[in-house]
Design a protein around this motif. Structure first.
Motif, PDB file in Angstrom:
ATOM      1  N   LEU A 211       0.826  -1.196   0.000  1.00  9.92           N
ATOM      2  CA  LEU A 211       0.000   0.000   0.000  1.00  9.92           C
ATOM      3  C   LEU A 211       0.869   1.258   0.000  1.00  9.92           C
ATOM      4  O   LEU A 211       0.613   2.195  -0.775  1.00  9.92           O
ATOM      5  N   ILE A 212       1.879   1.272   0.840  1.00 13.42           N
ATOM      6  CA  ILE A 212       2.776   2.433   0.883  1.00 13.42           C
ATOM      7  C   ILE A 212       3.497   2.613  -0.456  1.00 13.42           C
ATOM      8  O   ILE A 212       3.625   3.729  -0.968  1.00 13.42           O
ATOM      9  N   GLU A 213       3.959   1.514  -1.038  1.00 14.80           N
ATOM     10  CA  GLU A 213       4.661   1.596  -2.322  1.00 14.80           C
ATOM     11  C   GLU A 213       3.717   2.066  -3.432  1.00 14.80           C
ATOM     12  O   GLU A 213       4.121   2.828  -4.320  1.00 14.80           O
ATOM     13  N   THR A 214       2.453   1.627  -3.388  1.00 14.94           N
ATOM     14  CA  THR A 214       1.480   2.067  -4.394  1.00 14.94           C
ATOM     15  C   THR A 214       1.230   3.560  -4.283  1.00 14.94           C
ATOM     16  O   THR A 214       1.194   4.278  -5.302  1.00 14.94           O
ATOM     17  N   LEU A 215       1.035   4.051  -3.065  1.00 14.62           N
ATOM     18  CA  LEU A 215       0.820   5.484  -2.873  1.00 14.62           C
ATOM     19  C   LEU A 215       2.054   6.276  -3.299  1.00 14.62           C
ATOM     20  O   LEU A 215       1.930   7.366  -3.878  1.00 14.62           O
ATOM     21  N   ARG A 216       3.230   5.750  -3.030  1.00 13.16           N
ATOM     22  CA  ARG A 216       4.457   6.433  -3.451  1.00 13.16           C
ATOM     23  C   ARG A 216       4.591   6.450  -4.964  1.00 13.16           C
ATOM     24  O   ARG A 216       4.930   7.471  -5.560  1.00 13.16           O
ATOM     25  N   LEU A 217       4.268   5.322  -5.603  1.00 10.28           N
ATOM     26  CA  LEU A 217       4.404   5.225  -7.053  1.00 10.28           C
ATOM     27  C   LEU A 217       3.437   6.148  -7.775  1.00 10.28           C
ATOM     28  O   LEU A 217       3.719   6.584  -8.899  1.00 10.28           O
TER      29      LEU A 217
ATOM     30  N   VAL B 161       6.746  13.510  -9.805  1.00  6.80           N
ATOM     31  CA  VAL B 161       5.917  14.457 -10.561  1.00  6.80           C
ATOM     32  C   VAL B 161       4.792  15.025  -9.704  1.00  6.80           C
ATOM     33  O   VAL B 161       3.932  15.756 -10.206  1.00  6.80           O
ATOM     34  N   GLY B 162       4.762  14.677  -8.411  1.00 11.59           N
ATOM     35  CA  GLY B 162       3.732  15.218  -7.534  1.00 11.59           C
ATOM     36  C   GLY B 162       2.346  14.719  -7.902  1.00 11.59           C
ATOM     37  O   GLY B 162       2.116  13.514  -8.071  1.00 11.59           O
ATOM     38  N   LEU B 163       1.417  15.648  -8.061  1.00 10.57           N
ATOM     39  CA  LEU B 163       0.020  15.305  -8.355  1.00 10.57           C
ATOM     40  C   LEU B 163      -0.286  15.318  -9.862  1.00 10.57           C
ATOM     41  O   LEU B 163      -1.458  15.318 -10.245  1.00 10.57           O
ATOM     42  N   SER B 164       0.762  15.313 -10.672  1.00 14.09           N
ATOM     43  CA  SER B 164       0.536  15.374 -12.121  1.00 14.09           C
ATOM     44  C   SER B 164      -0.237  14.167 -12.626  1.00 14.09           C
ATOM     45  O   SER B 164      -1.068  14.286 -13.544  1.00 14.09           O
TER      46      SER B 164
ATOM     47  N   ALA C 282      -1.127   2.891 -10.389  1.00 13.26           N
ATOM     48  CA  ALA C 282      -0.999   3.224  -8.972  1.00 13.26           C
ATOM     49  C   ALA C 282      -1.846   4.439  -8.611  1.00 13.26           C
ATOM     50  O   ALA C 282      -2.365   4.528  -7.490  1.00 13.26           O
ATOM     51  N   THR C 283      -2.007   5.361  -9.543  1.00 16.52           N
ATOM     52  CA  THR C 283      -2.848   6.532  -9.293  1.00 16.52           C
ATOM     53  C   THR C 283      -4.304   6.121  -9.112  1.00 16.52           C
ATOM     54  O   THR C 283      -4.992   6.605  -8.207  1.00 16.52           O
ATOM     55  N   ILE C 284      -4.778   5.229  -9.972  1.00 14.49           N
ATOM     56  CA  ILE C 284      -6.153   4.732  -9.825  1.00 14.49           C
ATOM     57  C   ILE C 284      -6.307   3.986  -8.507  1.00 14.49           C
ATOM     58  O   ILE C 284      -7.318   4.132  -7.798  1.00 14.49           O
ATOM     59  N   ALA C 285      -5.308   3.181  -8.143  1.00 10.55           N
ATOM     60  CA  ALA C 285      -5.356   2.459  -6.866  1.00 10.55           C
ATOM     61  C   ALA C 285      -5.382   3.432  -5.692  1.00 10.55           C
ATOM     62  O   ALA C 285      -6.071   3.194  -4.691  1.00 10.55           O
ATOM     63  N   ALA C 286      -4.632   4.539  -5.785  1.00  7.74           N
ATOM     64  CA  ALA C 286      -4.632   5.536  -4.720  1.00  7.74           C
ATOM     65  C   ALA C 286      -6.002   6.191  -4.582  1.00  7.74           C
ATOM     66  O   ALA C 286      -6.476   6.436  -3.461  1.00  7.74           O
ATOM     67  N   VAL C 287      -6.657   6.452  -5.713  1.00  6.34           N
ATOM     68  CA  VAL C 287      -7.998   7.043  -5.661  1.00  6.34           C
ATOM     69  C   VAL C 287      -8.977   6.044  -5.028  1.00  6.34           C
ATOM     70  O   VAL C 287      -9.831   6.427  -4.218  1.00  6.34           O
ATOM     71  N   MET C 288      -8.851   4.765  -5.382  1.00  6.85           N
ATOM     72  CA  MET C 288      -9.695   3.735  -4.754  1.00  6.85           C
ATOM     73  C   MET C 288      -9.474   3.707  -3.247  1.00  6.85           C
ATOM     74  O   MET C 288     -10.437   3.612  -2.466  1.00  6.85           O
ATOM     75  N   PHE C 289      -8.212   3.786  -2.831  1.00 12.24           N
ATOM     76  CA  PHE C 289      -7.903   3.791  -1.402  1.00 12.24           C
ATOM     77  C   PHE C 289      -8.533   4.989  -0.705  1.00 12.24           C
ATOM     78  O   PHE C 289      -9.095   4.862   0.397  1.00 12.24           O
ATOM     79  N   LEU C 290      -8.465   6.157  -1.314  1.00 14.74           N
ATOM     80  CA  LEU C 290      -9.040   7.357  -0.706  1.00 14.74           C
ATOM     81  C   LEU C 290     -10.561   7.264  -0.618  1.00 14.74           C
ATOM     82  O   LEU C 290     -11.170   7.705   0.369  1.00 14.74           O
ATOM     83  N   ILE C 291     -11.194   6.677  -1.635  1.00 13.31           N
ATOM     84  CA  ILE C 291     -12.653   6.500  -1.600  1.00 13.31           C
ATOM     85  C   ILE C 291     -13.047   5.567  -0.460  1.00 13.31           C
ATOM     86  O   ILE C 291     -13.971   5.850   0.323  1.00 13.31           O
ATOM     87  N   ILE C 292     -12.350   4.437  -0.340  1.00 11.13           N
ATOM     88  CA  ILE C 292     -12.654   3.485   0.722  1.00 11.13           C
ATOM     89  C   ILE C 292     -12.363   4.094   2.091  1.00 11.13           C
ATOM     90  O   ILE C 292     -13.140   3.926   3.045  1.00 11.13           O
TER      91      ILE C 292
END
Length: 316
Positions: free
Chosen positions: A41-47, A60-63, A286-296
């Motif tokens: 999870l940490i690596e996904t958010l970092r990626l 690239v930050g939030l690009s 990883a960006t899509i996974a991060a959005v899924m994590f934030l929704i959950i």
């Protein structure tokens, strides 16, 4: 010995032994959970904050998030998947959980014959592999070799049969109901356990007041099991927004027809690993996974800090 010395001896704190064995027993589970869940999870958010720039992985930050929500093709796929995921969740909330509660209420009735058999029969699909469930239902609902047309013909409803999995208007509903059939046993068992946990004194007091039967369920039992219903609801939310396997088995990675059954899990799979002519993009996946994590995370936080506090007054 003086009274002062006796008092000093009696007030000496007793040193409790260190319970090091607790850490020993928890360590294997903690290490496995960390390696399998926390670190990925940490690596996904970092990626999600990095991308390939001139052949090198660069910050690239939030690009990536701007591309996900700003690119016409990616944003269209994302919002379509999110809309389908919301519908997928709503169907489970409106069908699976009420049906599970109703079945649990009937199984908890005293004197019901074969209650253990009914519980086992309803819970068994939960134990089956999603591959088996998806393959079986594809065979059942197939308009060519499926048994659904014949069974509906026996009751005079063959006119209502349609290739539900092959039509964009009905495919998502059909897949959702297949998932409901497989997992309705989970809310049934949780609510059934909550009903059995209601103190007999409360039910006896209700009977003395003339509240019996279904009236007792609606006025006494239902308010008392609201905390369990809340837990079932948040588990349904987390499970549905993490869903992937059944949709992939029944409809494939493209989640057809025309993306009508595409949810966040299948979109993540295609984006991260690639599929057919689509190249895989680890950073965007990883960006899509991060959005899924934030929704959950937002849904669970809403339950813990808003809904659960209002339900505590019903707990014993």
């Amino acid at each position: 010995m003086s009274d002062t010395e006796i008092t000093d001896i009696e007030t000496v704190p007793v040193k409790r032994p260190t319970r090091w064995h607790i850490a020993v027993f928890l360590a294997p589970a903690f290490l496995v959970y960390t390696a399998v869940m926390i670190l990925p999870l940490i690596e996904t958010l970092r990626l999600s904050l990095f991308n390939i720039v001139e052949g090198q992985l660069a910050f690239v930050g939030l690009s990536n998030f701007k591309v996900l929500f700003g690119d016409p093709r990616l944003s269209a796929d994302f919002w379509n998947a999110l809309r389908n995921n919301v519908i997928f969740f709503i169907i489970h909330m409106l069908v699976q959980n009420p049906v599970g509660i109703a079945i649990a209420a009937m199984l908890s009735l005293p004197g019901l014959r074969f209650a253990a058999f009914y519980r086992s029969a309803i819970f068994v699909p939960t134990l089956l592999s999603f591959v088996i469930v998806g393959f079986i239902w594809k065979l059942i609902l197939s308009p060519i070799w499926g048994i659904a047309p014949s069974l509906m013909d026996l009751v005079g409803l063959k006119w209502a049969f349609a290739p539900w999995l092959g039509k964009a208007e009905t495919a998502l509903i059909a897949v959702s109901l297949i998932s409901v059939w497989q997992y309705v046993g989970i809310p049934m068992m949780l609510i059934y356990a909550a009903l059995l946990n209601i103190p007999e004194e409360v039910l006896e007091a209700a009977e003395c007041d003339g509240i019996t039967g279904w009236s007792q369920f609606w006025k006494i039992k239902l308010p008392l099991i609201l905390p369990s219903i809340g837990i079932v609801s948040v588990l349904t939310f987390v499970g549905n927004f993490n869903a992937f396997d059944l949709v992939y088995t029944v409809q494939g990675a493209l989640a057809g027809p025309n993306g009508s059954t595409d949810i966040l899990g299948t979109l993540l799979y295609r984006t991260f690993f690639g599929f057919q002519n689509q190249m895989g993009d680890r950073s965007m996946g990883a960006t899509i996974a991060a959005v899924m994590f934030l929704i959950i995370l937002a849904g669970v936080a809403l339950y813990l800090f808003v809904i659960q506090r209002r339900m505590r007054r019903y707990q014993f």
